[in-house]
Design a protein around this motif. Sequence first.
Motif, PDB file in Angstrom:
ATOM      1  N   UNK A 135       0.831  -1.205   0.000  1.00 47.86           N
ATOM      2  CA  UNK A 135       0.000   0.000   0.000  1.00 47.86           C
ATOM      3  C   UNK A 135       0.869   1.261   0.000  1.00 47.86           C
ATOM      4  N   UNK A 136       0.232   2.403   0.008  1.00 53.72           N
ATOM      5  CA  UNK A 136       0.908   3.673  -0.237  1.00 53.72           C
ATOM      6  C   UNK A 136       2.084   3.935   0.688  1.00 53.72           C
ATOM      7  N   UNK A 137       1.959   3.617   1.975  1.00 50.64           N
ATOM      8  CA  UNK A 137       3.005   3.955   2.946  1.00 50.64           C
ATOM      9  C   UNK A 137       3.778   2.739   3.445  1.00 50.64           C
ATOM     10  N   UNK A 138       3.678   1.615   2.769  1.00 52.70           N
ATOM     11  CA  UNK A 138       4.397   0.421   3.225  1.00 52.70           C
ATOM     12  C   UNK A 138       5.900   0.661   3.294  1.00 52.70           C
ATOM     13  N   UNK A 139       6.478   1.229   2.247  1.00 48.54           N
ATOM     14  CA  UNK A 139       7.924   1.432   2.247  1.00 48.54           C
ATOM     15  C   UNK A 139       8.337   2.517   3.234  1.00 48.54           C
ATOM     16  N   UNK A 140       7.510   3.525   3.411  1.00 53.25           N
ATOM     17  CA  UNK A 140       7.847   4.611   4.338  1.00 53.25           C
ATOM     18  C   UNK A 140       8.052   4.091   5.751  1.00 53.25           C
ATOM     19  N   UNK A 141       7.309   3.047   6.120  1.00 55.38           N
ATOM     20  CA  UNK A 141       7.398   2.500   7.469  1.00 55.38           C
ATOM     21  C   UNK A 141       8.115   1.150   7.513  1.00 55.38           C
ATOM     22  N   UNK A 142       8.847   0.833   6.451  1.00 55.31           N
ATOM     23  CA  UNK A 142       9.646  -0.399   6.429  1.00 55.31           C
ATOM     24  C   UNK A 142      11.046  -0.078   6.930  1.00 55.31           C
ATOM     25  N   UNK A 143      11.426  -0.628   8.067  1.00 54.05           N
ATOM     26  CA  UNK A 143      12.733  -0.340   8.646  1.00 54.05           C
ATOM     27  C   UNK A 143      13.809  -1.311   8.175  1.00 54.05           C
ATOM     28  N   UNK A 144      13.559  -2.614   8.287  1.00 53.57           N
ATOM     29  CA  UNK A 144      14.591  -3.604   7.995  1.00 53.57           C
ATOM     30  C   UNK A 144      15.114  -3.490   6.573  1.00 53.57           C
ATOM     31  N   UNK A 145      14.249  -3.142   5.644  1.00 51.92           N
ATOM     32  CA  UNK A 145      14.657  -3.062   4.239  1.00 51.92           C
ATOM     33  C   UNK A 145      15.682  -1.967   3.987  1.00 51.92           C
ATOM     34  N   UNK A 159      -0.987   4.611   9.557  1.00 47.93           N
ATOM     35  CA  UNK A 159      -1.094   3.148   9.499  1.00 47.93           C
ATOM     36  C   UNK A 159      -2.278   2.689   8.660  1.00 47.93           C
ATOM     37  N   UNK A 160      -3.261   3.556   8.459  1.00 48.54           N
ATOM     38  CA  UNK A 160      -4.406   3.213   7.618  1.00 48.54           C
ATOM     39  C   UNK A 160      -3.986   3.000   6.171  1.00 48.54           C
ATOM     40  N   UNK A 161      -2.830   3.529   5.798  1.00 53.79           N
ATOM     41  CA  UNK A 161      -2.343   3.423   4.421  1.00 53.79           C
ATOM     42  C   UNK A 161      -1.211   2.406   4.302  1.00 53.79           C
ATOM     43  N   UNK A 162      -1.154   1.456   5.243  1.00 53.05           N
ATOM     44  CA  UNK A 162      -0.169   0.377   5.178  1.00 53.05           C
ATOM     45  C   UNK A 162      -0.878  -0.972   5.151  1.00 53.05           C
ATOM     46  N   UNK A 163      -0.188  -1.971   4.614  1.00 51.61           N
ATOM     47  CA  UNK A 163      -0.743  -3.327   4.587  1.00 51.61           C
ATOM     48  C   UNK A 163      -0.906  -3.889   5.992  1.00 51.61           C
ATOM     49  N   UNK A 164      -0.115  -3.377   6.940  1.00 54.80           N
ATOM     50  CA  UNK A 164      -0.205  -3.872   8.314  1.00 54.80           C
ATOM     51  C   UNK A 164      -1.583  -3.653   8.913  1.00 54.80           C
ATOM     52  N   UNK A 165      -2.324  -2.697   8.378  1.00 58.50           N
ATOM     53  CA  UNK A 165      -3.621  -2.410   8.972  1.00 58.50           C
ATOM     54  C   UNK A 165      -4.607  -3.560   8.817  1.00 58.50           C
ATOM     55  N   UNK A 166      -4.308  -4.494   7.921  1.00 58.23           N
ATOM     56  CA  UNK A 166      -5.144  -5.694   7.850  1.00 58.23           C
ATOM     57  C   UNK A 166      -5.114  -6.444   9.176  1.00 58.23           C
TER      58      UNK A 166
END
Length: 262
Positions: A1-11, A176-183
């Motif tokens: 989703x839109x902000x997945x990479x913005x909140x991806x730390x390990x990558x 977080x609403x714009x991340x896949x984690x919100x599932x």
Amino acid sequence: MELDDAYANAAHIPGAEGYPPRWTQQAAAFRETLSTVGRASLAIPYGDSPCQKLDLFLPEGVPNGVCVFVHGGYWLRFDNSYWSHLAAGPLARGWAVAMPSYDLCPDVTIAGITLQIARAVTVVAEQVAGPVALSGHSAGGHLVARMAVPGVLPPEVAPRLRSIVPISPMADLRPMLKTSMNAQFGLDLTAAEAESPVLMRPMDVPVTVWVGADERPAFLDQARWLAEAWGCGHVVAEGRHHFDVVDALASPDSAMVAALVD
């Protein structure tokens, strides 16, 4: 989703895969050492589920107070067993240190985790006299910031708060609403706003927001948003990223430990 990479730390951290095994090894060795000398009480229950337990480490002599460290992992992963070694700094300064685990999403909501941590802090305060200092990393930074909001901690505990240090905190949950984690989080806008410290007013307790200068821009923003909303201290640690910014807790002479216990 839109902000997945913005909140991806390990990558975005070189050698990221090596950190959890090192944390686990260091933490296990620390617990063994403290257990051998009778200064560790492990897996103390504070709630009904198996994850609602905490470890309590004691300094030599009567504690000056107690620090509570709440781990991160996006409310989705890890437990307290990865972080025991971070207790070394406050312990050397004469403070007890408690580290709770908690239930993880999607088995519980983020609001439910906030209530669990409030209960953990209450149980710790019943066991150790004196002031209470709180620190937490990432999602744990969110959780300790929530403890600063009036009404979250019971009235017999809240006045004992000495300091709060949210480290790389999630302070505004609306992204977080714009991340896949919100599932797994199951947030809607109302729930995200209800758990966002940036939209709340804290009690009169010293707060210092800490973040690594080499973190993802989203985390630099989150830390700044909280510091601006609360008008509190804001430290950007040079040369530190999301996985190593917490290392300062293990050093009794670090500025981070001083913010907690001085």
